[in-house]
Design an enzyme around this catalytic site. Structure first.
Site, short mmCIF file in Angstrom:
data_model
loop_
_atom_site.label_atom_id
_atom_site.label_comp_id
_atom_site.label_asym_id
_atom_site.label_seq_id
_atom_site.Cartn_x
_atom_site.Cartn_y
_atom_site.Cartn_z
N GLU A 99 -29.84 -7.33 -0.54
CA GLU A 99 -30.98 -6.93 -1.01
C GLU A 99 -32.25 -7.52 -0.91
OE1 GLU A 99 -30.52 -4.21 -4.54
OE2 GLU A 99 -32.69 -4.12 -4.80
N ASP A 112 -15.90 -13.13 -9.80
CA ASP A 112 -15.45 -11.75 -9.78
C ASP A 112 -16.50 -10.97 -10.15
OD1 ASP A 112 -14.42 -9.50 -10.00
OD2 ASP A 112 -12.30 -10.15 -11.03
C1 MEV Z 1 -33.57 -2.28 -7.59
O1 MEV Z 1 -32.33 -2.88 -7.01
C2 MEV Z 1 -33.72 -2.76 -9.00
C3 MEV Z 1 -34.70 -1.98 -10.08
O2 MEV Z 1 -34.62 -0.56 -9.73
C4 MEV Z 1 -34.55 -2.33 -11.40
C5 MEV Z 1 -35.50 -1.86 -12.17
O3 MEV Z 1 -35.77 -0.59 -11.96
O4 MEV Z 1 -35.60 -2.51 -13.53
C6 MEV Z 1 -36.17 -2.26 -9.46
#
Ligand code: MEV
Length: 428
Positions: free
Chosen positions: A90, A283
């Site tokens: 990501e 894990d």
């Molecule tokens: C995205 O992978 C994670 C978020 O949605 C976390 C959040 O909303 O606090 C940005």
């Protein structure tokens, strides 16, 4: 390999599949799925793991899945600078940790752990006198200690082993159950093998002492005797002022009150945590399960972090969650990438690894909340996301950067727009 002709009969019943080599299995899969030679070549590139090692790690191996490792910089944990390897697919996750840690670099993160204790459960059913059985098992504490410690003399030599015993009478749909908890110090191991062996060894004794029948003998991933904690202060002038600070606190209040928001809030925390867990060969599912179960411990799912305004008006953030990670056992010891990542981290104990991971979880969450409470999350995602979209549209080499820049400038990251941008570049 040449393109294998598709199978006439696409059956998933493939006798002896597990006995074949990775290449032989891949040939069969390629025929089943009509894979191109390019796809087969990608799958059969085992990278630094190598086919032999991969084939020993799991069953029916045909390939490996590469995930990028990025390094989070600026991180200081308990006064010591650390470079943190993070394995994730990501975008923005690594940048989020770098940014949060930069904004409190001087003070850094302060961490602690509650111990290295794992819990194994032994389930006894059909017990006629469950409350008396509970007492009978508790009376055997020293015998249980000897049985458990006898399972793993090496662990005992390293200072670990049986520590405590709990027995609960649980009301269930199937009637009362007597649940024995073995509490074991697993030192630098995650400890699954050690405690599962102890639970299995103890099972016939529990059956005899309780007069019941024993079914399950397995660790609990709700490792609430192995909590890691971190806290940090972000100075209000470093983070953009009181409005930003209050937006972050309000985002925490939202997550605290609402499971719909808490799930996303905690998902962001786990973006950071799971990335380090994966990079170190630990894990990820065990950690995720423990974290979410811990977030529900009051009976209502809530935030794993907290934010407050301290006496000087600065933002005070904290996190607490189970982190059963190890330096030995599982993939940590055998995966060459995991070994290199542990070396980068410079950790010599599971405890230090857990502390760093807790700090990363807090850093990740701080950045997500700051972005969400101010510019929104898309802006930060934009640059790398635009590159991914550019690649999806067919851009290669330098085109990727150029198409991504056009998308960001035009403020809309869409594949169709990437395709037209690519055509423009190629025409020019
Ligand atoms: C995205 O992978 C994670 C978020 O949605 C976390 C959040 O909303 O606090 C940005």
């Amino acid at each position: 390999m040449d393109h294998v002709a598709p199978l006439a009969n696409r059956s998933s019943r493939i006798g002896g599949f597990h006995k074949k080599s990775p290449q032989e299995r891949l040939d069969l899969v390629a025929a089943f799925a009509d894979l191109t030679p390019e796809a087969v070549a990608k799958l059969s590139d085992f990278g630094n793991l190598g086919a032999d090692l991969a084939d020993r790690m799991i069953e029916n191996v045909v390939g490996t899945m590469n995930v990028p490792i990025g390094i989070a910089t600026n991180v200081k944990v308990d006064g010591e600078d650390v470079l943190v390897p993070m394995a994730t697919e990501e975008s923005s996750v690594v940048a989020a940790v770098c940014n949060a840690a930069r904004q409190n670099y001087e003070a850094g993160f302060t961490t602690s752990v509650s111990g290295n204790l794992m819990i194994a459960q032994v389930q006894a059913v059909e017990v006629r006198d469950p409350h008396a059985a509970r007492i009978r098992i508790l009376e055997r504490r020293e015998e249980i200690r000897a049985l458990c410690d006898g399972c793993d003399p090496v662990l005992v030599r390293f200072g670990g082993g049986f520590r405590d015993l709990e027995v609960r009478v649980l009301d269930t749909l199937g009637g009362p159950m007597v649940i024995t908890h073995l509490i074991v110090d697993t030192r630098d191991a995650m400890g699954a093998n050690a405690v599962n062996t102890m639970a299995e060894t103890l099972a016939p004794h529990i059956a005899a002492w309780s007069g019941g029948r024993v079914y399950l003998r397995i660790l609990s991933n709700l490792a609430d005797r192995r909590l890691a904690r971190a806290h940090a202060t972000w100075r209000v002038e470093e983070i953009g002022g009181e409005g930003v600070r209050d937006g972050i606190v309000s985002a925490y209040h939202f997550a605290e009150a609402d499971p719909y928001r808490a799930a996303t809030h905690n998902k962001g925390i786990m973006n950071g945590i799971s990335a380090v867990v994966l990079a170190t060969g630990n894990d990820t599912r065990a950690i995720e399960a423990g974290a979410h179960a811990y977030a529900s411990r009051s009976g209502r799912y809530t935030s794993l972090t907290r934010y407050e305004v301290d006496a000087d008006g600065h933002l005070s953030g904290s996190i607490e969650l189970p982190l059963a990670v190890g330096l030995i056992g599982g993939a940590t010891k055998i995966h060459p990438t995991a070994q290199a990542c542990l070396k980068i981290l410079g950790v010599t104990s599971a405890e230090r690894l857990a502390r760093i991971i807790a700090a990363v979880g807090l850093a990740q969450n701080f950045s997500a909340l700051k972005a969400l409470a101010t510019t929104g999350i898309q802006k930060g995602h934009m640059a790398l996301h635009a590159q991914n979209i550019a690649m999806m549209a067919g851009a290669v080499g330098e085109e990727i950067e150029r198409v991504a820049r056009i998308l960001v400038e035009r403020g809309s990251v869409r594949t169709d727009l990437a395709q037209s941008a690519l055509e423009e570049i190629r025409r020019a």
